[in-house]
Structure formats: structure tokens, C-alpha cells
Enzyme design. Sequence first.
Site, mmCIF file in Angstrom:
data_model
loop_
_atom_site.group_PDB
_atom_site.id
_atom_site.type_symbol
_atom_site.label_atom_id
_atom_site.label_comp_id
_atom_site.label_asym_id
_atom_site.label_seq_id
_atom_site.Cartn_x
_atom_site.Cartn_y
_atom_site.Cartn_z
ATOM 1 N N GLN A 1 59.735 104.255 25.911
ATOM 2 C CA GLN A 1 60.401 103.114 25.298
ATOM 3 C C GLN A 1 61.924 103.228 25.401
ATOM 4 O OE1 GLN A 1 57.717 104.801 23.628
ATOM 5 N NE2 GLN A 1 56.505 103.186 24.586
ATOM 6 N N LYS B 1 49.767 109.868 25.264
ATOM 7 C CA LYS B 1 50.739 108.768 25.206
ATOM 8 C C LYS B 1 51.614 108.867 26.446
ATOM 9 C CE LYS B 1 54.366 106.576 22.428
ATOM 10 N NZ LYS B 1 55.460 106.638 23.407
ATOM 11 N N SER C 1 53.364 112.339 23.510
ATOM 12 C CA SER C 1 54.538 111.856 24.252
ATOM 13 C C SER C 1 55.425 112.996 24.740
ATOM 14 C CB SER C 1 55.313 110.815 23.428
ATOM 15 O OG SER C 1 55.737 111.323 22.191
#
Length: 491
Positions: free
Chosen positions: A342, A338, A313
Amino acid sequence: MWFRGRTVIAMMVLTAIAASMATYAIFEFPDWGFRPSNGKPGVASTEVAEGLQQKDLDKFNKAISLIEEGFISQTDRSKLMDGAIQGMLESLRDPYSVYKSAEEAEKFKNDLQGAFTGIGAELRVENGSIVVEAPIRGSPAERAGLQPRDILLSINGESLHGLTISEAVSKIRGPKGTKAKLKVQRNGAPEPLDLELVRDRIDLETVHSSVEEDGIGHLIITQFNEDTAVQVAEQLQTMESAGMKALVIDVRDNPGGLLKSVVNVADQLMAKGKPIVQYEYRNGQLQVESALKGAKNNKLYPIVVLVNEGSASSAEILAGALKQSANAVLIGQTTYGKGTMQVSFDDELGDRSLLKLTVYKWLLPDGTWINEKGIVPDVVVPQPNYFLASRLPRDYVLKYDMTGGAVANLQTILAGVGFPADRTDGYFSEATKQALESFQASESLAVTGEVDEETAQRLEEVLYVNLQNPEYDKQWKAAVSKARELIDVAS
């Protein structure tokens, strides 16, 4: 302080380490037009019906009534509500969209600020299993041998299958000093591994640095929390004052963190106006995040970024941004992959509970989506097999003529402590015995040619010391070599 690229040996039970950590990597980013009726960035209110319609409310109320009036045991309304929301999130089949009760949300916020009690690994749920996304560098999880995509089967004999992250964490957590015995399924391993940890509290520093005599700086970022960008700025200033000529940024086993943090870090390492990351909403609209300030005093130097399969991420955002917008060279192994972001909704539900929802894709500056693919480094450098060694058995003795995975692991460790055997296939040969005897003699142990508890402990201790030595880290040595080459080109 030196942290190796993949410290995964499991003997660290002799070190005070911690028990468990919930998934903490979330993203916060500027609002750019998508708002629900409450005004929080998220789903546009024009795209969905607002709230439950009467038929939905009737169905929901009827279900609660049936449960409360007919279930065999007494029920708790608040737990039923938590379960209902949790069920909605699970129906999305997205491991990164989760719901946390008020109590769990408070622990989650504390984790984001860098202090937590845990093993130091980002976890997620996948098909009912608790999966390791990445262990944090230098953490108990890494020391215990956890690797990305390991499945946690049980803790102290209790199955973790089918649990939520929060439920799993509550089982893994415990009083300081108590033991947590994990059973782990690893892809390719013929049988589950047994790892043992000692619970403790971790106060995590996310940034470490040093400057070599030849002017090569080493900046290690273990995760991206609220203070990381400030720490990076301070460390860069110190390294620049020490005469840094090139920078190696190490984000191996960095599981991610806050988007605003990684954006602020990237901003310090590239020219003003260069793209850092793109965001894509579900309707295809894009927004580019670019460097607003740029490198201090326009001081740009060659950059090498170390990555591996545990770089996820935010770590991938930094690596991709520096590769495409600062001409950085990536070295190591393909990253985790990833590519979603979010938003944490922590006020909307009205009771301090939290809903973390996947709402955007993130893309590299050139528009590439790396989800489930990762970023392939410019120079692929795998680590020696002994970086992936696991804990030796303590409940039986390894001896001549035995076969199996435990013997193969022993042979891997012998190579890592400087006494390689003649083979690595898991057969305890005469040459394996002789290599073990040589090790025992060098460590003033009883020369038996067998691996009892004392010999197992010492093998693991010596391997751990060796893996702290950069001379054993092939990826680091490759990065230093590339940095020197870039310095020569620049001069």
C-alpha cells in the site's frame, strides 16, 4: 527479555494493558515510474481519466443536495465528503485500501512511530466484520488470547459488525484503566469467546535481542516501523561483540509495517547485490529491490527464521528474502499470506486526511506471489495446544461431570501447568478433577476439585509464567537445535 512465540492466554486482566490499535502496516518505496498528475507514486495518468467529468460532478452535487435538503436530521458537509471517499474505497473490496479523516490520519501517523494506545493488533475489515490480522508479540492482544483471523463481534456489548476500522477503534479505545470486554468468534470454536482487557498506553519497542552461552543469538522483531532497522543494526553489533555464531530471527506474530524498514533490515543480513523483494504493478512491470550495502564487513552467519500464522506482510518479506537470498532456514508454521503493498497518500487530499491504497504486489526474490497462501517453513513445528488456551469463565464454576468447550480449555491449561488430565475432549472426568486437586494443593488453594474464580485466576497466571519459559516453546527449541547444527556444518 523473553517473548514466547504465541502468548495467547486471556487472563492478563491483572496486568495494565491497552485497548485498541488501528491498522498500521503500510509500505513506502522508491518511485519507479508510475505517477498520477500530482507527481506521487501511484496510478499512471495515461491509464485513467483525470478527475471527475461534468456528468460525474452533476450527479455528485445532486446527491449532496438531496441529502442536505431532504434528510430527516441535520447533516455535516465534511462528514458527507469523508463518507463519499470511504464509499469509493469500500467499493474496491480490498481490506487494505482505506480512507482516514484528518483526525484519524494523525493517530495513524503516531502509530507508525511506535507509540499508540491500543491492544496491539493489526485489524482489517472483511465482509463487514472486524478481523484480527495479527496480534503483536508481547502485546495486550496476544496476552488476551487474540489470534490471526479472529473476528471481533462486540466491545462492551456494542456490535462491531458493519463498522469501518476507524469506527471500531473509536469504540474499543477509552480512558486508561477502564475495561474493554471483547466477544470474539474463532474458527472452529463452537461458541464466541469472551476476553477482557484493561486499557492503557503502549510505547512499543520493536526489537529485542539476547545471546545464549553457546553463541546463538536471538533477535525478536515485533513490527517494522521507522526506527526498526536502526535498532536491528545496534542489536546485531552488540550480539556480534558477544561472540554470536548463529542467529535466530523471530518474526512470529509480527504483522508487518513499513517496506523501507524491512528492506533496510534485510540489507544487513545478506551479501551485497542479493535480491530482497520484487514489486509488480498492475501492467505486469517488475522491479527488483536488492541489498545495496550488504552485511557489515561481509560477516555472514547461519540464520534461522521463526515464523507462524501471525507473521504477515513485511515479516513475510524478510522471511522469504532470507530464505532465498541468505540460505536461512524457516521454522514454525505457514505465514499469513499478505502479498500486496500500500501507498499512503497523505498530502494529496489537501485537508490532512489520508488515503491508503493498494497499488502493487510484492513477490519473493524468485517471483513467487504468496498472497492468501503464505510461506511454508522448511521445518513445520506446531506449538502445544496450551499456547492457544483462552480465558476460563468467571461467572460460573466448572465441576465434575460437566461438558463443553470451557472444560476442554481447562484440560488444555492443566497440561500447560504440568498437571495433565486423562482426556481433552471437554468431559470433566474424575481424573480431570484429581489433576485439578493436585494443582490446587501445589498452589496452596482450597482443594475442591472445582474451578472457581480464584482457581481460574491462578491457573492462568501459572500458565502465563510457563509460556514465558523457552523450555515450553517447541518452535524456539527446534530453531536452537537447527542453529547448532548449522554452526557445526560451518565449522
